[in-house]
Design a protein around this motif. Sequence first.
Motif, PDB file in Angstrom:
ATOM      1  N   GLY A   7       0.821  -1.208   0.000  1.00 32.04           N
ATOM      2  CA  GLY A   7       0.000   0.000   0.000  1.00 32.04           C
ATOM      3  C   GLY A   7       0.848   1.249   0.000  1.00 32.04           C
ATOM      4  N   GLY A   8       2.030   1.182  -0.534  1.00 37.10           N
ATOM      5  CA  GLY A   8       2.982   2.271  -0.486  1.00 37.10           C
ATOM      6  C   GLY A   8       2.415   3.594  -0.946  1.00 37.10           C
ATOM      7  N   ALA A  80       4.968  -6.581  -8.622  1.00 39.55           N
ATOM      8  CA  ALA A  80       5.931  -5.743  -9.334  1.00 39.55           C
ATOM      9  C   ALA A  80       5.924  -4.392  -8.635  1.00 39.55           C
ATOM     10  N   GLU A  81       7.117  -3.860  -8.376  1.00 42.99           N
ATOM     11  CA  GLU A  81       7.240  -2.622  -7.617  1.00 42.99           C
ATOM     12  C   GLU A  81       8.147  -1.654  -8.371  1.00 42.99           C
ATOM     13  N   ALA A  82       7.782  -0.380  -8.340  1.00 38.11           N
ATOM     14  CA  ALA A  82       8.618   0.663  -8.928  1.00 38.11           C
ATOM     15  C   ALA A  82       8.634   1.852  -7.987  1.00 38.11           C
ATOM     16  N   GLY A  89      13.026  16.125  -6.459  1.00 34.87           N
ATOM     17  CA  GLY A  89      13.021  15.348  -5.219  1.00 34.87           C
ATOM     18  C   GLY A  89      11.711  14.667  -4.879  1.00 34.87           C
ATOM     19  N   VAL A  90      10.642  14.959  -5.607  1.00 34.75           N
ATOM     20  CA  VAL A  90       9.362  14.314  -5.342  1.00 34.75           C
ATOM     21  C   VAL A  90       9.452  12.858  -5.788  1.00 34.75           C
ATOM     22  N   GLU A  91       8.958  11.975  -4.966  1.00 36.75           N
ATOM     23  CA  GLU A  91       9.030  10.551  -5.268  1.00 36.75           C
ATOM     24  C   GLU A  91       7.660   9.992  -5.625  1.00 36.75           C
ATOM     25  N   GLY A  92       7.678   8.924  -6.390  1.00 33.89           N
ATOM     26  CA  GLY A  92       6.460   8.221  -6.774  1.00 33.89           C
ATOM     27  C   GLY A  92       6.657   6.736  -6.563  1.00 33.89           C
ATOM     28  N   TYR A  93       5.585   6.053  -6.255  1.00 35.43           N
ATOM     29  CA  TYR A  93       5.664   4.628  -5.955  1.00 35.43           C
ATOM     30  C   TYR A  93       4.531   3.892  -6.649  1.00 35.43           C
ATOM     31  N   GLY A  94       4.821   2.709  -7.110  1.00 39.02           N
ATOM     32  CA  GLY A  94       3.790   1.870  -7.698  1.00 39.02           C
ATOM     33  C   GLY A  94       4.048   0.421  -7.370  1.00 39.02           C
ATOM     34  N   ALA A  95       3.000  -0.294  -7.055  1.00 31.24           N
ATOM     35  CA  ALA A  95       3.094  -1.737  -6.813  1.00 31.24           C
ATOM     36  C   ALA A  95       1.805  -2.372  -7.281  1.00 31.24           C
TER      37      ALA A  95
END
Length: 155
Positions: A7-8, A80-82, A89-95
Motif C-alpha cells: 500500500g505504499g 511488481a514494484e517501482a 526530489g518528489v518521489e512516486g511509488y507503484g506496486a
Amino acid sequence: MSGNDLGGSATGAAGPACPDAHTLGTLARAEPGALKRVAEALLEDLGDIEVLASRTGLAMLPREDSVTGTLFHLGEVLVAEAHIRLGDGVEGYGAVVGRDLERAMAMAVVDAALAAGRAPRSVHDFVAGEAARHAAEDTARLAKVEATRVEMEAF
C-alpha cells in the motif's frame, strides 16, 4: 519487499501533496493499457526521473479476519514494484500484483506527477473515471454475492 510495501505511497518530500491511499488503490486497479498511456503522456513534462527500484518479488498479503478483526497473512503474492524520484526530489511509488513492471512504473510516474502537483486535469479525470468504474464493478459483484447469501437463522 515486505507486505507493508503493497500500500505504499509517494513520499513527495518536496511536493505540495501526496496522493492518498484511495488514489493509489485506484491506480493499482486501473486498466493497464490506459494507465501506461497516461504515464507516457506525462514523461516529457516531468523532466529527469531517477529509478530507485524496479523489481518483482514476493510480498505477504495481509487480510483481516471478518469475525475477530485481527490481521493475518493469507499467503505470499508476486508483486511488481517501482519507486522513482523526479528532479525536484518528489518521489512516486507503484506496486501491482503480478510481474508487470511497466504497469508498476506507470503507476509510479502518475503518483509522482500527482504528488508534485504537476498532473494535468486529464490525469485527475482519468483517476476519477477509474474510481467510478471500480465502484460500479464492486457494486455489481456485491449484488451477485448478495444473491447467494443464506440466512442462517432460517435453519
